[in-house]
Design a protein around this motif. Structure first.
Motif, PDB file in Angstrom:
ATOM      1  N   ASP A 164       0.844  -1.197   0.000  1.00 56.57           N
ATOM      2  CA  ASP A 164       0.000   0.000   0.000  1.00 56.57           C
ATOM      3  C   ASP A 164       0.882   1.250   0.000  1.00 56.57           C
ATOM      4  O   ASP A 164       1.528   1.584   0.993  1.00 56.57           O
ATOM      5  N   ASN A 165       0.897   1.942  -1.148  1.00 54.60           N
ATOM      6  CA  ASN A 165       1.639   3.191  -1.274  1.00 54.60           C
ATOM      7  C   ASN A 165       0.686   4.366  -1.453  1.00 54.60           C
ATOM      8  O   ASN A 165       1.026   5.356  -2.110  1.00 54.60           O
TER       9      ASN A 165
ATOM     10  N   PRO B 272      -0.164   5.869   3.737  1.00 51.98           N
ATOM     11  CA  PRO B 272      -1.396   5.066   3.733  1.00 51.98           C
ATOM     12  C   PRO B 272      -2.062   4.995   5.103  1.00 51.98           C
ATOM     13  O   PRO B 272      -1.392   5.090   6.135  1.00 51.98           O
TER      14      PRO B 272
ATOM     15  N   GLY C 255      -4.840   2.528   5.254  1.00 52.24           N
ATOM     16  CA  GLY C 255      -5.685   1.347   5.107  1.00 52.24           C
ATOM     17  C   GLY C 255      -7.002   1.605   4.410  1.00 52.24           C
ATOM     18  O   GLY C 255      -7.833   0.689   4.283  1.00 52.24           O
TER      19      GLY C 255
ATOM     20  N   ASN D  59      -1.112   0.658   9.855  1.00 49.36           N
ATOM     21  CA  ASN D  59      -0.692   1.306   8.616  1.00 49.36           C
ATOM     22  C   ASN D  59       0.804   1.615   8.614  1.00 49.36           C
ATOM     23  O   ASN D  59       1.301   2.273   7.701  1.00 49.36           O
TER      24      ASN D  59
ATOM     25  N   TYR E   7      -0.662  -7.500   4.346  1.00 49.28           N
ATOM     26  CA  TYR E   7      -0.668  -6.053   4.113  1.00 49.28           C
ATOM     27  C   TYR E   7       0.679  -5.451   4.492  1.00 49.28           C
ATOM     28  O   TYR E   7       1.144  -5.611   5.625  1.00 49.28           O
TER      29      TYR E   7
ATOM     30  N   PRO F  54       2.461  -1.765   4.295  1.00 46.58           N
ATOM     31  CA  PRO F  54       2.324  -0.345   3.953  1.00 46.58           C
ATOM     32  C   PRO F  54       3.665   0.353   3.739  1.00 46.58           C
ATOM     33  O   PRO F  54       4.715  -0.095   4.234  1.00 46.58           O
TER      34      PRO F  54
END
Length: 268
Positions: free
Chosen positions: A99-100, A108, A110, A148, A166, A168
């Protein structure tokens, strides 16, 4: 005798001195009209030949379209494109979700994963489509629990859906939260961002058994679907450490501004 071109140039120079602000205002107005026109005519999206045209003989809306209109998934807050991997026919065991996103101070929170989860729930409720997306907390919950800023596993106790791993963006060695509209990078900037992304995957070497824990998450569904299966002691310890515990603290979080090189404030 002055030519018509020179007279024109002289007129422009003189006019620019007297009405510079008016001209600038006019040019801005023209630019806005052009950009608004792009948006109104949907020129800011892509028209693509439909690969499924006439492919399905059943009642399928898409099969009758020769062209389909596509737009960036980020328009629906789904910056991390999970949905293609959540199709039951693909039988996906695990998804690594980098997640960028630029949700809060260009870091990020979330929001993308939560948008995908809400969409899956809506489809399940409206169309009776089974959800393959594991539950995730709200963006507020991501930030309040520090999810995050470090890797988290979602879907740990349901081997019938993919385990989402996930990861981040976090400033391990470089301030990698570049502005979306930054289109030019120096060699040093590019290398810094790429290297920081690599360190996001290996936690910058700060967690000794992280490679083992990542392997456990990738293999867990395949292992747990076997008869009388059980996790190894080492993998269970990893899941106890990195799996989301189901808590969703939706209180307004403090402003999230991670500092370059700081250790994870919420690493379990």
């Amino acid at each position: 005798m002055a030519t018509s071109a020179s007279l024109f140039n002289m007129g422009v120079v003189e006019l620019s001195k007297e009405e510079n602000n008016k001209i600038l205002k006019l040019l801005k107005g023209i630019g806005k009209e052009i950009l608004d026109g792009f948006s109104d005519s949907m020129d800011d999206v892509a028209t693509y030949p439909n690969p499924f045209y006439k492919w399905d003989t059943g009642a399928d809306v898409i099969k009758d379209m020769e062209q389909i209109t596509l737009v960036d998934g980020g328009e629906a807050d789904e910056n991390v494109p999970l949905e293609p991997f959540l199709q039951p026919a693909r039988q996906v065991d695990a998804i690594i979700a980098f997640d960028n996103s630029a949700d809060v101070n260009r870091w990020p929170n979330g929001k993308s994963l939560h948008a995908t989860y809400e969409k899956a729930m809506n489809q399940q409720n409206m169309y009776d489509i089974p959800s393959m997306m594991p539950p995730v907390p709200s963006p507020e919950g991501f930030v309040n629990q520090g999810l995050n800023s470090r890797p988290t596993f979602f879907g740990c106790d349901n081997s019938s859906i993919p385990t989402v791993i996930y990861i981040p963006n976090y400033p391990y060695i470089y301030q990698s939260n570049a502005d979306t509209m930054k289109l030019k990078y120096s060699k040093e900037e590019a290398l810094g961002i790429v290297d920081n992304g690599r360190r996001a995957l290996n936690l910058n070497g700060t967690v000794r058994n992280w490679p083992q824990c990542l392997t456990c998450a990738l293999m867990d569904n395949a292992v747990m679907q076997e008869k009388d299966a059980a996790r190894s002691k080492e993998c269970q310890e990893c899941f106890d450490r990195f799996c989301w515990d189901g808590t969703d603290d939706q209180a307004q979080p403090k402003d999230y501004i991670p500092k370059l090189g700081d250790p994870h404030p919420f690493m379990p």
